[in-house]
Enzyme design. Structure first.
Site, short mmCIF file in Angstrom:
data_model
loop_
_atom_site.label_atom_id
_atom_site.label_comp_id
_atom_site.label_asym_id
_atom_site.label_seq_id
_atom_site.Cartn_x
_atom_site.Cartn_y
_atom_site.Cartn_z
N TYR A 1 5.56 83.30 15.39
CA TYR A 1 4.67 83.77 16.46
C TYR A 1 5.24 83.44 17.83
CZ TYR A 1 2.90 79.04 17.38
OH TYR A 1 2.80 77.71 17.73
N CYS A 2 4.69 84.12 18.83
CA CYS A 2 5.03 83.85 20.23
C CYS A 2 3.72 83.92 21.02
CB CYS A 2 6.06 84.86 20.74
SG CYS A 2 5.46 86.57 20.78
N ARG A 3 3.79 84.27 22.29
CA ARG A 3 2.58 84.32 23.11
C ARG A 3 1.72 85.55 22.77
NH1 ARG A 3 0.43 86.39 27.69
NH2 ARG A 3 2.17 87.78 28.01
N ILE B 1 -0.21 83.92 20.01
CA ILE B 1 -1.14 82.81 20.17
C ILE B 1 -2.29 83.19 21.10
CG2 ILE B 1 -0.04 81.60 22.09
CD1 ILE B 1 -0.55 78.99 20.33
#
Length: 139
Positions: free
Chosen positions: A97-99, A126
């Site tokens: 995952y990332c932002r 996220i």
């Protein structure tokens, strides 16, 4: 004449097989996109699984501001990111995952041809995780 035909047919089959193997693509990972709620369930089911890795590809600063429990940082923008991917164990299962899902989506293009077993992707990053009020930890 039957002798020539007997020799030529196996040769053609062999050439066709070699051509197909030469053009074959390396194995690609099985990638599954998940919502935050689906990801929460997946993480709960794998809480004791040592072969399940949560991979946060945001920056160290973003990671320090809050990350998903058990996450390991591998900064997408770090010049050693590709080398870091190469060092990962292909037999483990990764949740990435990332932002927002943008960086991790781009990272999947690098990961898929490396032969990983299974990859899960937090589709909206996220941001969605936090929007659902799911647990984050700080370091």
């Amino acid at each position: 004449m039957p002798m020539k035909k007997t020799f030529v047919e196996p040769l053609l089959v062999l050439l066709a097989a070699v051509s197909l193997l030469a053009c074959a693509k390396p194995p690609t990972a099985s990638v599954v996109a998940l919502s935050a709620r689906q990801a929460e369930t997946l993480l709960a089911h794998n809480s004791d699984n040592p072969d399940f890795v949560v991979l946060d590809i945001r920056t160290a600063r973003e990671y320090a501001q809050g990350h998903i429990p058990r996450a390991v940082l591998l900064d997408y923008y770090d010049p050693t990111f590709k080398a870091g991917l190469q060092r990962l164990d292909r037999d483990k299962i990764y949740f990435i995952y990332c932002r927002s899902g943008n960086r991790s989506g781009r990272a999947l293009k690098l990961i898929e041809p490396l032969g990983f077993k299974k990859i899960y992707h937090l589709e909206n990053g996220i941001i969605d995780w936090r929007r659902q009020n799911l647990r984050v930890v700080t370091s």
